[in-house]
Design a protein around this motif. Structure first.
Motif, PDB file in Angstrom:
ATOM      1  N   PRO A 127       0.954  -1.228   0.197  1.00 46.74           N
ATOM      2  CA  PRO A 127       0.003   0.055  -0.055  1.00 46.74           C
ATOM      3  C   PRO A 127       0.781   1.184  -0.165  1.00 46.74           C
ATOM      4  O   PRO A 127       1.943   1.269   0.522  1.00 46.74           O
ATOM      5  CB  PRO A 127      -0.825  -0.174   1.337  1.00 46.74           C
ATOM      6  CG  PRO A 127      -0.109  -1.102   2.278  1.00 46.74           C
ATOM      7  CD  PRO A 127       0.927  -1.849   1.371  1.00 46.74           C
ATOM      8  N   LEU A 128       0.337   2.333  -0.357  1.00 49.30           N
ATOM      9  CA  LEU A 128       0.915   3.629  -0.489  1.00 49.30           C
ATOM     10  C   LEU A 128       0.468   4.475   0.846  1.00 49.30           C
ATOM     11  O   LEU A 128      -0.756   4.331   1.128  1.00 49.30           O
ATOM     12  CB  LEU A 128       0.633   4.314  -1.827  1.00 49.30           C
ATOM     13  CG  LEU A 128       1.141   3.901  -3.035  1.00 49.30           C
ATOM     14  CD1 LEU A 128       0.620   4.701  -4.168  1.00 49.30           C
ATOM     15  CD2 LEU A 128       2.912   3.723  -2.943  1.00 49.30           C
ATOM     16  N   VAL A 133       0.539   9.357  -1.720  1.00 45.78           N
ATOM     17  CA  VAL A 133      -0.953   9.478  -2.392  1.00 45.78           C
ATOM     18  C   VAL A 133      -0.927  10.977  -2.785  1.00 45.78           C
ATOM     19  O   VAL A 133      -1.117  11.416  -4.103  1.00 45.78           O
ATOM     20  CB  VAL A 133      -1.896   9.156  -1.666  1.00 45.78           C
ATOM     21  CG1 VAL A 133      -3.243   9.343  -2.310  1.00 45.78           C
ATOM     22  CG2 VAL A 133      -1.985   7.595  -1.313  1.00 45.78           C
ATOM     23  N   VAL A 134      -0.572  11.841  -1.948  1.00 50.29           N
ATOM     24  CA  VAL A 134      -0.699  13.289  -2.146  1.00 50.29           C
ATOM     25  C   VAL A 134       0.202  13.639  -3.293  1.00 50.29           C
ATOM     26  O   VAL A 134       0.098  14.372  -4.139  1.00 50.29           O
ATOM     27  CB  VAL A 134      -0.234  14.155  -1.106  1.00 50.29           C
ATOM     28  CG1 VAL A 134      -0.112  15.688  -1.209  1.00 50.29           C
ATOM     29  CG2 VAL A 134      -1.650  14.012   0.112  1.00 50.29           C
ATOM     30  N   ALA A 172       2.236   7.833 -13.865  1.00 50.63           N
ATOM     31  CA  ALA A 172       1.688   8.021 -12.205  1.00 50.63           C
ATOM     32  C   ALA A 172       0.384   7.241 -12.362  1.00 50.63           C
ATOM     33  O   ALA A 172       0.032   6.984 -11.460  1.00 50.63           O
ATOM     34  CB  ALA A 172       1.245   9.480 -12.395  1.00 50.63           C
ATOM     35  N   ALA A 173      -0.380   7.120 -13.284  1.00 51.55           N
ATOM     36  CA  ALA A 173      -1.603   6.238 -13.238  1.00 51.55           C
ATOM     37  C   ALA A 173      -1.243   4.793 -13.103  1.00 51.55           C
ATOM     38  O   ALA A 173      -2.038   4.334 -12.270  1.00 51.55           O
ATOM     39  CB  ALA A 173      -2.447   6.390 -14.735  1.00 51.55           C
ATOM     40  N   ASP A 192     -11.640   4.649  -2.843  1.00 46.63           N
ATOM     41  CA  ASP A 192      -9.904   5.182  -2.784  1.00 46.63           C
ATOM     42  C   ASP A 192      -9.556   6.233  -3.605  1.00 46.63           C
ATOM     43  O   ASP A 192     -10.037   6.363  -4.653  1.00 46.63           O
ATOM     44  CB  ASP A 192      -9.163   3.759  -3.284  1.00 46.63           C
ATOM     45  CG  ASP A 192      -7.581   3.969  -3.103  1.00 46.63           C
ATOM     46  OD1 ASP A 192      -7.169   4.794  -2.795  1.00 46.63           O
ATOM     47  OD2 ASP A 192      -7.155   2.799  -2.712  1.00 46.63           O
ATOM     48  N   PRO A 193      -8.782   7.208  -3.159  1.00 48.34           N
ATOM     49  CA  PRO A 193      -8.408   8.414  -3.756  1.00 48.34           C
ATOM     50  C   PRO A 193      -7.528   8.050  -5.049  1.00 48.34           C
ATOM     51  O   PRO A 193      -7.565   8.833  -5.920  1.00 48.34           O
ATOM     52  CB  PRO A 193      -7.790   9.425  -2.793  1.00 48.34           C
ATOM     53  CG  PRO A 193      -7.365   8.376  -1.765  1.00 48.34           C
ATOM     54  CD  PRO A 193      -8.531   7.392  -1.844  1.00 48.34           C
ATOM     55  N   LEU A 194      -7.050   6.781  -5.014  1.00 46.99           N
ATOM     56  CA  LEU A 194      -6.130   6.412  -6.151  1.00 46.99           C
ATOM     57  C   LEU A 194      -6.847   6.102  -7.454  1.00 46.99           C
ATOM     58  O   LEU A 194      -6.406   6.328  -8.594  1.00 46.99           O
ATOM     59  CB  LEU A 194      -5.204   5.056  -5.902  1.00 46.99           C
ATOM     60  CG  LEU A 194      -4.434   5.239  -4.509  1.00 46.99           C
ATOM     61  CD1 LEU A 194      -3.781   3.662  -4.272  1.00 46.99           C
ATOM     62  CD2 LEU A 194      -3.193   6.114  -5.030  1.00 46.99           C
ATOM     63  N   LEU A 195      -8.155   5.696  -7.415  1.00 48.72           N
ATOM     64  CA  LEU A 195      -9.040   5.740  -8.476  1.00 48.72           C
ATOM     65  C   LEU A 195      -9.000   7.033  -9.297  1.00 48.72           C
ATOM     66  O   LEU A 195      -8.868   7.155 -10.391  1.00 48.72           O
ATOM     67  CB  LEU A 195     -10.386   5.442  -8.073  1.00 48.72           C
ATOM     68  CG  LEU A 195     -11.318   5.270  -8.950  1.00 48.72           C
ATOM     69  CD1 LEU A 195     -11.076   4.308 -10.234  1.00 48.72           C
ATOM     70  CD2 LEU A 195     -12.840   4.812  -8.977  1.00 48.72           C
TER      71      LEU A 195
END
Length: 321
Positions: A127-128, A133-134, A172-173, A192-195
């Protein structure tokens, strides 16, 4: 064989068709210096481009599921194999002549991908943390601003610059999608903000890639994109996401990555030197054997000589009548 390998093979096929179809439509918009989402709206009027976007979306979905088990250095490098399929489609459909140097570089690319396949080991993603993530979210803003500046360049320089920035967006994606693919529930996936980082970076990358194809040859644009996608994804995949290499095969992974990356970079340089990527060239960098088909407004039309012959026959028929 794991399902991830099947998704990986499908992603290569879809990406190859996507590059080919998008290049045909993008050449109809050459000569413009505009940059932004409006470019995509104009290209969306071409059915060929829409088909290319659909193929790219399917390739992204297959690559997304492949990243759940396979390391990023393999998935992103394998996506460059779509460039070989794009070239093959041009030879078969548009009757391109393949230079010897292109055959050698495609062979290098195939060898590098084979070495990466043999050295990769399946493993789930780490996990990040919040800071990572930011940082990923901030890359979208930086890439968009640099893309605005790079859009002022034309020819091969503009194609390589914008293609490289598109690759950074897609990289990045890809980094964000690796841990995202490990979710088991729909709620965790959507929340999830990653989406949303994946979505925003993918849109920015798509806009930049379309702009790059307008300014130069497809090989210069796509090859620079693939190189810029593979390097950050491979590095951060090993450092942050826990990508693993089979024991005793680290040297093979390094060799495969270096060879495949060198092949992609040389394709970019060869395309820029030989054809310059100036507007008005053929849709891709390879020269056709004969004037078999021309592209106008995203559609195949007869070559001028054939059109003139048809007009001549019609004129003679009118005179006889």
């Amino acid at each position: 064989m794991s399902v991830g390998w099947v998704f990986l093979a499908l992603s290569v096929v879809f990406y190859g068709f996507a590059n080919f179809l998008q290049a045909i439509a993008a050449t109809s918009e050459r000569g413009t210096t505009r940059f932004g989402v409006r470019t995509l709206f104009r290209l969306a009027t071409h059915r060929t481009y829409v088909a290319g976007i659909l193929a790219q979306f399917l390739g992204f979905v297959c690559a997304f599921f492949a990243r759940a088990d396979l390391p990023l250095f393999l998935v992103q490098s394998a996506a460059a194999g779509g460039l070989g399929l794009t070239t093959l489609l041009g030879v078969l459909i548009l009757k391109w002549r393949l230079p010897t140097i292109e055959l050698v570089l495609l062979g290098m690319l195939a060898f590098g991908l084979l070495a990466l396949i043999l050295s990769a080991e399946q493993s789930p993603s780490e996990p990040l943390n919040l800071f990572e993530v930011v940082l990923l979210a901030g890359t979208a803003i930086g890439i968009a601003l640099m893309g605005r500046l790079a859009s002022r360049q034309r020819g091969s320089e503009g194609a390589v610059a914008l293609g490289s920035l598109a690759g950074l967006g897609f990289s990045a994606a890809a980094i964000a999608s690796r841990p995202l693919a490990g979710h088991d529930s729909v709620l965790a996936f959507v929340s999830d903000p990653l989406l949303y980082i994946v979505i925003v970076n993918s849109i920015i990358g798509q806009v930049l890639l379309a702009a790059a194809m307008q300014r130069g040859s497809t090989t210069a644009a796509v090859a620079s994109m693939e190189a810029a996608t593979a390097v950050p994804a491979a590095f951060f995949g090993v450092v942050l996401l826990g990508d693993k290499i089979a024991p005793g095969r680290t040297w093979l992974a390094v060799l495969g990555f270096v060879v495949s990356l060198a092949a992609v970079l040389l394709m970019t340089r060869f395309s820029s030197e030989q054809h310059g990527g100036a507007p008005g060239d053929y849709p891709l960098q390879l020269r056709p054997r004969k004037k078999a088909a021309q592209i106008k407004n995203g559609r195949w039309v007869a070559p001028p000589r054939r059109q003139n012959a048809r007009r001549g026959r019609a004129y003679k028929k009118r005179r006889v009548l």
